[in-house]
Design an enzyme around this catalytic site. Structure first.
Site, mmCIF file in Angstrom:
data_model
loop_
_atom_site.group_PDB
_atom_site.id
_atom_site.type_symbol
_atom_site.label_atom_id
_atom_site.label_comp_id
_atom_site.label_asym_id
_atom_site.label_seq_id
_atom_site.Cartn_x
_atom_site.Cartn_y
_atom_site.Cartn_z
ATOM 1 N N ASP A 47 -53.303 57.932 -63.993
ATOM 2 C CA ASP A 47 -53.035 57.265 -62.720
ATOM 3 C C ASP A 47 -54.017 56.118 -62.510
ATOM 4 O O ASP A 47 -55.155 56.165 -62.990
ATOM 5 C CB ASP A 47 -53.166 58.254 -61.558
ATOM 6 C CG ASP A 47 -52.034 59.262 -61.523
ATOM 7 O OD1 ASP A 47 -50.996 59.016 -62.159
ATOM 8 O OD2 ASP A 47 -52.190 60.302 -60.854
ATOM 9 N N PRO A 48 -53.620 55.077 -61.770
ATOM 10 C CA PRO A 48 -54.543 53.961 -61.502
ATOM 11 C C PRO A 48 -55.879 54.421 -60.918
ATOM 12 O O PRO A 48 -56.931 53.874 -61.256
ATOM 13 C CB PRO A 48 -53.764 53.090 -60.518
ATOM 14 C CG PRO A 48 -52.328 53.344 -60.859
ATOM 15 C CD PRO A 48 -52.268 54.801 -61.233
#
Length: 315
Positions: A47-48
């Site tokens: 995930d970012p």
């Protein structure tokens, strides 16, 4: 006439330390440009918000990424108690708040222990899982809820690393397909106040872990080309957990023609995979040839081979 692919035809694996706030694909493209590589891919999305280990594969190494997608993972996870969000992490909109109960060490340890072993998880709407060709997070952003099936995952370890005000930090080791965000939400529900993930760092995936040095984007940007290339691990590091077999030059030729070869497979069972090394006619020494599958005792067929003998770093 086919257009020549731009960039260098190098092969190998980079243990990249992804920074927070960057998608895995953006990280991949930045690293690929720095190496001026013809072909690159990563081995499982972070995930970012997450940081940490994102193995990036170049050239022939991209043929073996599937074996890392299925690997176990290890993370450190920050837990914020008392608040739930629509994404399950700190980047989402707040859904509810609740008072955090007093938790002694023994009670918290007992709660965490309930989340080891085989577990059934409901994949979150804010995930990259596809429904009718679209990732679920696109539906979630439109306010559409898609029915999802629970799936079984394995959680090998959930250990307390540190306590902090209204939360704690965990050491988590899980199987493929496990959503740490969902695990944290479930732990929050068990405590009775809700929780969300407020930090995530991946420390290990498959054969790679924090004992092997990762390299940051900032460090790569100031390295010379030779220094960057020196950070690449060989393609076979992706499948280092598999047994090793050896082929002579004649066997190498047969494999490259798609034929089976006879090898001393020992105790390997039919259907199992093995790394294959040998000395092909176009190589100066022993080299990684790819993967073979045991088709019967003493016989193997090509499963996934490198295109040439130069399937190593700096190809």
């Amino acid at each position: 006439m086919a257009r020549r692919r731009r960039g260098r035809p190098l092969s190998g694996v980079l243990l990249f330390d992804k920074p927070a706030g960057m998608t895995s694909n953006h990280a991949l493209q930045r690293v690929r440009r720095l190496f001026n590589a013809q072909k690159a891919g990563h081995t499982g999305t972070l995930d970012p918000m997450a940081t940490g280990l994102l193995p990036i594969c170049f050239g022939e190494a991209t043929k073996f990424t599937a074996w890392l997608l299925d690997a176990d993972k290890r993370y450190t996870a920050g837990v914020a108690l008392g608040t739930t969000t629509d994404t399950g992490d700190r980047e989402g909109a707040v859904l509810a708040r609740a008072p955090v109960p007093a938790l002694d060490e023994a009670a918290l340890g007992d709660t965490l222990s309930r989340f080891t072993g085989e577990q059934w998880q409901l994949p979150p709407m804010y995930s990259a899982l596809k429904h009718q060709g679209r990732p679920l997070y696109e539906y979630a952003r439109e306010g559409v809820e898609i029915e999802r099936a629970r799936r079984q995952v394995s959680i090998y370890h959930v250990g307390l690393l540190a306590r902090r005000e209204l939360g704690f930090e965990l050491d988590v080791r899980v199987s493929k397909g496990t959503y740490v965000r969902t695990l944290i939400e479930d732990i929050g529900a068990a405590i009775g106040c809700g929780a969300h993930l407020d930090a995530l760092r991946r420390l290990a995936t498959g054969p790679f872990d924090e004992r092997q040095p990762m390299v940051t984007l900032d460090a790569l940007e100031v390295m010379s080309e030779a220094e960057r290339d020196a950070r690449l691990l060989p393609s076979e590091s992706l499948v280092a957990h598999l047994p090793v077999l050896e082929a002579d030059p004649a066997g190498c030729r047969r494999l490259r023609n798609g034929q089976t070869i006879r090898l001393p497979t020992g105790e390997l069972v039919v259907g199992s995979l093995a790394q294959l090394f040998g000395t092909p006619d176009d190589a100066s020494g022993r080299t990684f040839l790819g993967l073979v599958r045991v088709t019967e005792a003493g016989q193997c067929a090509p499963q996934r081979l490198v295109a040439t003998a130069a399937g190593q770093t700096g190809e």
